[in-house]
Design a protein around this motif. Structure first.
Motif, PDB file in Angstrom:
ATOM      1  N   PHE A  55      40.307 -59.016  39.787  1.00 36.31           N
ATOM      2  CA  PHE A  55      39.567 -57.974  40.500  1.00 36.31           C
ATOM      3  C   PHE A  55      39.724 -56.614  39.845  1.00 36.31           C
ATOM      4  O   PHE A  55      40.638 -56.371  39.050  1.00 36.31           O
ATOM      5  N   ALA A  56      38.801 -55.725  40.224  1.00 37.23           N
ATOM      6  CA  ALA A  56      38.877 -54.313  39.865  1.00 37.23           C
ATOM      7  C   ALA A  56      38.161 -53.531  40.947  1.00 37.23           C
ATOM      8  O   ALA A  56      37.172 -54.010  41.504  1.00 37.23           O
ATOM      9  N   TYR A  57      38.701 -52.362  41.276  1.00 38.20           N
ATOM     10  CA  TYR A  57      37.971 -51.510  42.217  1.00 38.20           C
ATOM     11  C   TYR A  57      38.193 -50.039  41.895  1.00 38.20           C
ATOM     12  O   TYR A  57      39.184 -49.650  41.264  1.00 38.20           O
ATOM     13  N   VAL A  58      37.201 -49.241  42.304  1.00 40.81           N
ATOM     14  CA  VAL A  58      37.234 -47.786  42.129  1.00 40.81           C
ATOM     15  C   VAL A  58      36.884 -47.166  43.469  1.00 40.81           C
ATOM     16  O   VAL A  58      35.827 -47.452  44.039  1.00 40.81           O
ATOM     17  N   VAL A  59      37.780 -46.337  44.000  1.00 45.39           N
ATOM     18  CA  VAL A  59      37.547 -45.673  45.282  1.00 45.39           C
ATOM     19  C   VAL A  59      37.684 -44.171  45.089  1.00 45.39           C
ATOM     20  O   VAL A  59      38.570 -43.708  44.361  1.00 45.39           O
ATOM     21  N   GLY A  79      40.927 -57.999  34.312  1.00 46.54           N
ATOM     22  CA  GLY A  79      40.809 -56.858  35.220  1.00 46.54           C
ATOM     23  C   GLY A  79      40.426 -55.570  34.512  1.00 46.54           C
ATOM     24  O   GLY A  79      39.572 -54.811  34.988  1.00 46.54           O
ATOM     25  N   VAL A  80      41.040 -55.305  33.360  1.00 48.08           N
ATOM     26  CA  VAL A  80      40.757 -54.054  32.641  1.00 48.08           C
ATOM     27  C   VAL A  80      39.304 -53.979  32.172  1.00 48.08           C
ATOM     28  O   VAL A  80      38.630 -52.972  32.401  1.00 48.08           O
ATOM     29  N   PRO A  81      38.765 -55.015  31.497  1.00 47.60           N
ATOM     30  CA  PRO A  81      37.352 -54.923  31.118  1.00 47.60           C
ATOM     31  C   PRO A  81      36.413 -54.847  32.323  1.00 47.60           C
ATOM     32  O   PRO A  81      35.355 -54.226  32.241  1.00 47.60           O
ATOM     33  N   MET A  82      36.794 -55.451  33.440  1.00 50.15           N
ATOM     34  CA  MET A  82      36.003 -55.304  34.666  1.00 50.15           C
ATOM     35  C   MET A  82      36.000 -53.851  35.127  1.00 50.15           C
ATOM     36  O   MET A  82      34.945 -53.275  35.436  1.00 50.15           O
ATOM     37  N   LEU A  83      37.193 -53.238  35.150  1.00 50.60           N
ATOM     38  CA  LEU A  83      37.307 -51.834  35.555  1.00 50.60           C
ATOM     39  C   LEU A  83      36.554 -50.926  34.581  1.00 50.60           C
ATOM     40  O   LEU A  83      35.859 -49.986  34.994  1.00 50.60           O
ATOM     41  N   GLN A  84      36.678 -51.228  33.285  1.00 48.98           N
ATOM     42  CA  GLN A  84      35.980 -50.414  32.285  1.00 48.98           C
ATOM     43  C   GLN A  84      34.470 -50.469  32.480  1.00 48.98           C
ATOM     44  O   GLN A  84      33.776 -49.463  32.309  1.00 48.98           O
ATOM     45  N   MET A  85      33.943 -51.645  32.855  1.00 47.57           N
ATOM     46  CA  MET A  85      32.509 -51.760  33.101  1.00 47.57           C
ATOM     47  C   MET A  85      32.101 -50.913  34.312  1.00 47.57           C
ATOM     48  O   MET A  85      31.087 -50.211  34.271  1.00 47.57           O
ATOM     49  N   LEU A  86      32.891 -50.959  35.385  1.00 50.82           N
ATOM     50  CA  LEU A  86      32.591 -50.131  36.565  1.00 50.82           C
ATOM     51  C   LEU A  86      32.595 -48.648  36.198  1.00 50.82           C
ATOM     52  O   LEU A  86      31.710 -47.890  36.627  1.00 50.82           O
ATOM     53  N   MET A  87      33.590 -48.235  35.402  1.00 51.06           N
ATOM     54  CA  MET A  87      33.687 -46.823  35.018  1.00 51.06           C
ATOM     55  C   MET A  87      32.571 -46.420  34.063  1.00 51.06           C
ATOM     56  O   MET A  87      32.015 -45.324  34.161  1.00 51.06           O
ATOM     57  N   ARG A  88      32.223 -47.323  33.144  1.00 51.89           N
ATOM     58  CA  ARG A  88      31.154 -47.022  32.190  1.00 51.89           C
ATOM     59  C   ARG A  88      29.829 -46.809  32.915  1.00 51.89           C
ATOM     60  O   ARG A  88      29.010 -45.985  32.533  1.00 51.89           O
ATOM     61  N   GLY A 117      33.977 -58.534  31.593  1.00 45.39           N
ATOM     62  CA  GLY A 117      33.219 -57.277  31.655  1.00 45.39           C
ATOM     63  C   GLY A 117      31.728 -57.539  31.783  1.00 45.39           C
ATOM     64  O   GLY A 117      31.024 -56.889  32.566  1.00 45.39           O
ATOM     65  N   GLY A 118      31.251 -58.546  31.050  1.00 49.63           N
ATOM     66  CA  GLY A 118      29.820 -58.844  31.034  1.00 49.63           C
ATOM     67  C   GLY A 118      29.280 -59.300  32.371  1.00 49.63           C
ATOM     68  O   GLY A 118      28.197 -58.882  32.788  1.00 49.63           O
TER      69      GLY A 118
END
Length: 208
Positions: A55-59, A79-88, A117-118
């Motif tokens: 998982f990854a989340y941004v609040v 998790g990191v590439p997932m978070l990077q995609m959300l941030m990108r 990430g994809g």
């Protein structure tokens, strides 16, 4: 406060298959970190036999809370590439869980990073995103005689009317971009011959 942020339009699921492994990305809006954690827990309960539930989340409109988990995948490959995609994609108040059912073919670190990430990027494209802008809460108090026309004028000029309450006077709540407050004050005085009372409240975010 941030002037605006983007978030996922709705909760939903997107699935893809890569080298016989199933990758299922569940996305949802999350107003708080607790909401994000509850969503992760729910997806894990729905997929108890999966190889991994990463998982990854941004609040926070300013991305003040960021968390990610590889859930047993090699460190930094999920998790990191997932978070990077959300941030990108400049996503906020959002949680992503990628469930993997291993298909027997190893993807290697680079393959895992691209896959996790994809699939988040694909899920964002499939579910859509919305922009929320910062605005000032405002309350107008006006007499019944003027209220109907004023409400129509507000809507006709694209103002974000949130609520209308009828009591001894009529209370109209709306959202105003900060930059519009002074101009709106003048417009309201003209529209109601100075008979309406405008009170400004706190700040919030609403659909752009």
């Amino acid at each position: 406060m941030q002037e605006q942020y983007r978030t996922v339009a709705r909760a939903g699921v997107h699935e893809t298959e890569i080298n016989r492994s199933r990758f299922i990305c569940a996305l949802a809006p999350a107003a708080t970190e607790q909401e994000a954690q509850d969503f992760v827990a729910r997806i894990r309960r729905e997929h108890p036999t999966a190889s991994h539930n990463c998982f990854a989340y941004v609040v926070g409109a300013d991305a003040s809370v960021q968390k990610a988990s590889d859930d047993g995948e090699p460190g930094g490959t999920a998790g990191v590439p997932m978070l990077q995609m959300l941030m990108r994609r400049e996503m906020r108040y959002v949680v992503a869980v990628v469930t993997r059912y291993y298909g027997g073919v190893k993807l290697g670190a680079g393959g895992l990073i691209r896959a996790y990430g994809g699939v988040v990027g694909e899920a964002l494209d499939a579910l859509g995103t919305i922009t929320r802008r910062r605005f000032r809460l405002a309350t107008i108090t006006v007499d019944h005689q003027r209220a109907g026309k004023l409400e129509n004028d507000l809507r006709a000029t694209g103002r974000a009317v949130r609520e209308v309450r009828y009591a001894e006077a009529v209370i109209i709540e709306l959202g105003l971009p900060d930059a519009d407050v002074e101009g709106f004050r003048d417009w309201l005085a003209d529209a109601t011959a100075g008979e309406a009372l405008l009170e400004l409240g706190g700040e919030a975010y609403g659909d752009a």
